[in-house]
Structure formats: structure tokens, C-alpha cells
Design an enzyme around this catalytic site. Structure first.
Site, short mmCIF file in Angstrom:
data_model
loop_
_atom_site.label_atom_id
_atom_site.label_comp_id
_atom_site.label_asym_id
_atom_site.label_seq_id
_atom_site.Cartn_x
_atom_site.Cartn_y
_atom_site.Cartn_z
N LEU A 67 0.82 -1.21 0.00
CA LEU A 67 0.00 0.00 0.00
C LEU A 67 0.85 1.26 0.00
O LEU A 67 0.46 2.28 -0.58
CB LEU A 67 -0.94 -0.01 1.20
N ARG A 110 0.21 4.04 -2.75
CA ARG A 110 -0.26 5.39 -2.43
C ARG A 110 0.40 6.46 -3.29
O ARG A 110 -0.27 7.34 -3.82
CB ARG A 110 -0.04 5.66 -0.94
N TYR A 162 -9.65 3.96 -2.01
CA TYR A 162 -8.73 2.82 -2.03
C TYR A 162 -7.28 3.22 -1.75
O TYR A 162 -6.96 4.39 -1.67
CB TYR A 162 -8.86 1.96 -3.28
N GLU A 163 -6.45 2.20 -1.51
CA GLU A 163 -5.09 2.36 -0.97
C GLU A 163 -5.12 2.94 0.44
O GLU A 163 -4.21 3.64 0.86
CB GLU A 163 -4.21 3.24 -1.88
N GLY A 164 -6.19 2.64 1.17
CA GLY A 164 -6.38 3.21 2.51
C GLY A 164 -7.16 4.50 2.39
O GLY A 164 -6.79 5.38 1.61
#
Length: 597
Positions: free
Chosen positions: A262, A266, A404-406
Site C-alpha cells: 500500500l 499510495r 482505495y489504498e487506505g
């Protein structure tokens, strides 16, 4: 190893000189050729066929991915030993940037495959695993997908219920469970699957080939707000047999794999939002120049010009931050390799070093592209709400990037949390500078008027003061709450917004200062205006978030002292003419009929 590279998070306490950062103006001839090749592919194969993506033509997404594989675009970050180009991190960001602007559907497929679909094997796989799988993934013969999220495990990724049970003969694991929101599920050949063995604290990663006869079934394609032609399905595993040699890394190492994947995802997501902003700004400018109202182009109206100026500025700032961080990561990887580390270890630790910057950029650029597309719709007016124009799909596609990606909320808290942890480990000295800020607050202010005759001298001094404002707020918060700081999420969010604006404002000013040194002020008039405009907006945000943070944990004399310090640290000596700055930027964009920076 250190060279002139600022360590992750050190930008806050260490002065960075303009000549030490990398900017888009520093692309080599080879990188410019790569950029032009990617742009040509994007215009011809993706932008020209936006309607196919909007009408959920999943087959066209898959066919476009195969063409990207034939062009070598899927292999940029893959080492040559496994069929890739083995190029640097800047090249990886560049390709991700320019291949992602036409449609979010392809951008998601590309990012999921090259990032979380391929990278975990490249960075954590055994030599046998890499030789078996990576060349096929690099060429586009096979596609990858990443199975982490479950119905009950989203942001809390390590709470997944999918089980992996070792067979009695010890030759394979049987995986049973359900995964959801799996990008590329409809056409992938390989899944990276995370499951729990027995009652392990942490999940474990596995490489699972997509074989329907092996207990793998797919749900129907999800019908989504945006990224409509990105194949997104649930994946169900029912005693799916996976050879023990297909375990990825060590048992219980899955959560670490997921988090490091991730980190890379990011900054790549931030890069993937940049060309979308360029295209939105360009299309909005063209429309504003062509649309006649009250006997004149609407691009002559100040309200429209203000929007175009802000859209261009946020894109310019995003470029500045992304390529600055990408090059820092590249330099850190190279330094580690020169010190004798393997490429795998060097890349893992190099990216991990800048996890703070990766989270900062993910939040900043994903929110900027959403705002940019929203303003694009507004400039188009009623037509912007119609599917006939590119603004409507751009707005819908942009929305997922904040999730997404946190999620952006988690990334905000991560950015500050990771910075505090680095300080605790001694990797970034926050305590010393924070104490100096406290001493400065107790002292007598300097009332002398500095000499700001040199370009950006006041802006750079102000950025230094903005850093003090963060150190003041964050330092006092850490002193008050200590290890319980994590539970004060709204305070962390306010501090994160301060941190984000500092990094982006500094990156934008340094990029422009470096450009002016080679091209001169006259050739960089609009860029200078964008750097000053971004900083002006950043100062406002930092003042607001600083007040919010201070009020949340202080009172009485302590609060009054910090508020006084915040006013001192966010005060211009010479307030810029913001209207004139926007006018300078808009005039350039409108004259060029495009974003051309």
C-alpha cells in the site's frame, strides 16, 4: 548512504534546497520519449474510446491491458532478470501518471496489475516464484489481482476470516473464504491471497492461480459509481488447494506485505491522478474559450478564470510533490543497493522510508482531482452534468481515489502517527526543533523588517514558520496525550492537514525556484504565480487547522500563547494580491487553450 537525500519526514525539520529536489523539468531525454510514447497510447487507445469504458466494456479494458503489455508499459518497474525494463522509481511514476488520465477504469486495472498484483511477488517472492510468475505478468500474458478485503475486513485488513489449512501430508494449504472489491478479478490469471493459518496473530500471503476447477468462483461484476469498466468482483475460495511452495514470504508476514504494497500504491495513486487533472483542466479551458454567453467567451469572466487558475495550481503542486518524493525514493533505493543490499530489500526499505510522504501525496492529490473535476463540471454548466461531456465521468472516476489504498482519513492519521514513531526511534529529530519553538514563543518577537528583494525569500521564510506551527501543535499534543494520541483522531486529522499543506507548498516553491534559476523570471511568470497562490491557500488552511487543534487540547494561558504563536507563524509581511496571481495563471492557461506546464 545519506548523500543530499532528506530522509522520510525530515522535510519538516531540515532545510531542503531547490537544487536538491527533482522536478518534471528534470526529465531526461529517455524519460521524455517514454512520456510521449505513453501519451500517444493513452490518446489513441483510451481517450478516443471513453464511451466503451463508460458502457462497461470489460473486454476492451482487458484488450487495452494486453496492448499496454505489448508496449512494455506493464514491465517498467520489473527487474530485467524477470522480463522487465528495470527502470527507476521516477520512470514508474511517470508511466503511471500519463497512462492513467483518460479513464479511471483502465487506470485501476493498470494500477492493480502492476502494483499490488505483481509487486508483492517481485519484492517478497522466492527466486523460483519470481521466475515462474513475474515474466508472464510483466509481458501482459497473465494479469494479477490482489485479494485482501473481505466483507468484514476493510480498513482493518488484519482481521480477515479467510482460512488456510495445511494438508495432512504437508504438501498444500486449503484456502476457504470470501474476498470482495477485487479489481481485475474477471480476467486475472493469478491472485495474491491473504489468509490466516490456524489462530495466527497475522495473516499470511499466498500466490494462487485462477483455476475454476480448484474451488474458485467469482461473483457478478459490481455496478459502481465510477470506474465502470474496471472488472470488480467478489472471489470465493472453497478448499482451494495451494502448494506450500506458493506461500509468499514467511508465515504470518502477510500483513507486512499488505502494508508495504500500500505504501507504493499510495504514491502511484497520487501519480495516477495527475494526468486526469491536466486533461480536466484542458477540456474545461477549451470549453470556456468556445462557450459564448453575453456576447463573449466565458473564459473572459473573472469567476471562470479564478476556477481555471486554482485547477491548474493544484495540478502543478501535485506534480511538484509526486516527482520530488519519487526521486527521493529512487535515490534511497540506489544508496541501499550501493551499500550491498539486494534489489528486493533496497526497494522495500526505500519506499518504506518515505511512507509519510506517500500518505501525504495520496490524500492531497486524490482530493485535488475530485475538486478539479467538480469545478470542471461547473465550468461546463448544464453540459457538465451530461454523459456527452468528459466531466461527468471524470467526477465519478475521481471519487474512488479517496477510498482505495487506505481511506484518506486513515492516511491522514498514518502520516502523523508514522512521523511521531520516527521521532521516537530517533530517525527524525522532532523534539529538539519543537523545544526551540516553545522557547521562541516565550521570547520577544523580532520586529525588524527583513529584506525580501530576492524572489521567494518571504515565501521560504513563511514555509519555515509554517513548519514551526506544526511543531508547536504536534509537540504540545504529544506532551499532553503521549501514547494515547492515536485515540484523538480529529486532532490527528487537523495536524495531518497542516503537514500536507507544508509539504505541497514547499515542493511547489522549490520546483519553481529551481526552474527560475535556469529559465529566468520572465519565462516562469505563471509558475511563480502558482507557487505563491498555493502557499497563500496553504497558510489559510494551516491557520484554520492549527486553531482547531489548539482549541481541542488546551485552555487558559497555554491556549492564548499558542494561538498568539500561530498568528505569528501564519502572518505575511507583504500580503500577495491573490486576484492578480489568479489572473496571471488564468491568462496563460486560456492563451494556451490547455494545461501546458
Amino acid at each position: 548512504m545519506e548523500k543530499n537525500v532528506t530522509r522520510g519526514g525530515q522535510f519538516l525539520v531540515k532545510e531542503t534546497k531547490a537544487q536538491d529536489i527533482f522536478t518534471p523539468e528534470d526529465f531526461t531525454e529517455e524519460q521524455l520519449m517514454m512520456r510521449d510514447s505513453v501519451k500517444e497510447f493513452t490518446d489513441k487507445e483510451l481517450w478516443a474510446h471513453k464511451d466503451k469504458f463508460e458502457h462497461k466494456d470489460y473486454a476492451y479494458t482487458e484488450a487495452s491491458m494486453r496492448k499496454a503489455g505489448e508496449m512494455g508499459f506493464l514491465s517498467v518497474a520489473v527487474p530485467e532478470a524477470y522480463g522487465g525494463m528495470g527502470l527507476g522509481f521516477v520512470d514508474t511514476a511517470l508511466v503511471c501518471d500519463y497512462i492513467s488520465g483518460a479513464t479511471g477504469s483502465f487506470s485501476t486495472a493498470f494500477g492493480a496489475h502492476t502494483g499490488i498484483g505483481t509487486m508483492p511477488i517481485t519484492l517478497y517472492g522466492t527466486e523460483e516464484q519470481k521466475l515462474k510468475y513475474v515474466p508472464k505478468l510483466a509481458s501482459g500474458e497473465w494479469f494479477g489481482a490482489y485479494c485482501l478485503t473481505e466483507p468484514g475486513a476493510g480498513s482493518d485488513a488484519n482481521s480477515g476470516k479467510t482460512k488456510a489449512v495445511l494438508s495432512e501430508d504437508g504438501k498444500y494449504y486449503s484456502i476457504t473464504g470470501a474476498k470482495m472489491w477485487i479489481s481485475n478479478a474477471g480476467f486475472c490469471s493469478v491472485f495474491i491471497v491473504f489468509a490466516r493459518i490456524e489462530n495466527d496473530k497475522n495473516i499470511t500471503g499466498f500466490i494462487v492461480e485462477n483455476d475454476p476447477s480448484n474451488g474458485i468462483t467469482l461473483g457478478e461484476e459490481e455496478h459502481k459509481l465510477g470506474i465502470r469498466a474496471s472488472s470488480t468482483r467478489q472471489v470465493f475460495f472453497n478448499e482451494t488447494k495451494v502448494p506450500v511452495e506458493n506461500m509468499l514470504s514467511e508465515r504470518g508476514n502477510g500483513f507486512k506485505i499488505a502494508m508495504n504494497a500500500l505504501n507504493v500504491g499510495r504514491i502511484k495513486l497520487a501519480a495516477a491522478c495527475l494526468d486526469a487533472q491536466r486533461r480536466i483542466t484542458t477540456e474545461a479551458t477549451k470549453y470556456a474559450n468556445e462557450r459564448i454567453q453575453f456576447n463573449t467567451s466565458i473564459s473572459n469572466f473573472g469567476a471562470i478564470r479564478s476556477k481555471l487558475a486554482q485547477m491548474a495550481t493544484s495540478c502543478y503542486a501535485g506534480e511538484s510533490g509526486v516527482y520530488r518524493a519519487a526521486h527521493d525514493i529512487q535515490e534511497r533505493i540506489a544508496a541501499r543497493e550501493a551499500a550491498g543490499e539486494s534489489h528486493q530489500d533496497a526497494e522495500l526499505k526505500g519506499v518504506e522510508e518515505y511512507a509519510i510522504e506517500c500518505s501525504i501525496l495520496k490524500v492531497a492529490v486524490s482530493e485535488d482531482v475530485q475538486h478539479c473535476s467538480d469545478e470542471g463540471i461547473q465550468i461546463f454548466g448544464g453540459m457538465g452534468f451530461s454523459e456527452e461531456t468528459p466531466m461527468e465521468s471524470a467526477w465519478r472516476d475521481a471519487r474512488i481515489s479517496r477510498i482505495y489504498e487506505g481511506t484518506n482519513e486513515i492516511n491522514r492519521m498514518l502520516a502523523v502517527g508514522m512521523l511521531v514513531k520516527k521521532a521516537m526511534k530517533g530517525h527524525v529529530d522532532l523534539l529538539g526543533p519543537a523545544m526551540k519553538v516553545q522557547e521562541e514563543l516565550m521570547g520577544i518577537p523580532d520586529f525588524e523588517t527583513p529584506d525580501y528583494s530576492v524572489l521567494f525569500s518571504e515565501e521560504k521564510e513563511l514555509i519555515g514558520k509554517l513548519k514551526k506551527s506544526f511543531l508547536m501543535v504536534a509537540g504540545a499534543a504529544v506532551q499532553k496525550y503521549g501514547p494515547d494520541l492515536d485515540s484523538h483522531q480529529q486532532l490527528l486529522m487537523a495536524a495531518a492537514d497542516m503537514l500536507i499543506e507544508i509539504y505541497l507548498a514547499e515542493s511547489t516553491v522549490l520546483r519553481t525556484e529551481k526552474m527560475v534559476a535556469t529559465k529566468g523570471e520572465a519565462a516562469c511568470e505563471a509558475q511563480i504565480a502558482m507557487a505563491k497562490l498555493y502557499l497563500y491557500n496553504a497558510v489559510d488552511t494551516i491557520a484554520q487547522k492549527g486553531r482547531e487543534g489548539i482549541a481541542s487540547f488546551s485552555e487558559g494561558d497555554e491556549q492564548r500563547m499558542m494561538l498568539m504563536g500561530l498568528r505569528r507563524f501564519t502572518k505575511y509581511q507583504n500580503l500577495p494580491n491573490v486576484v492578480a496571481l489568479r489572473e496571471t495563471i488564468a491568462a496563460k492557461v486560456i492563451a494556451d487553450n490547455a494545461y501546458t506546464f
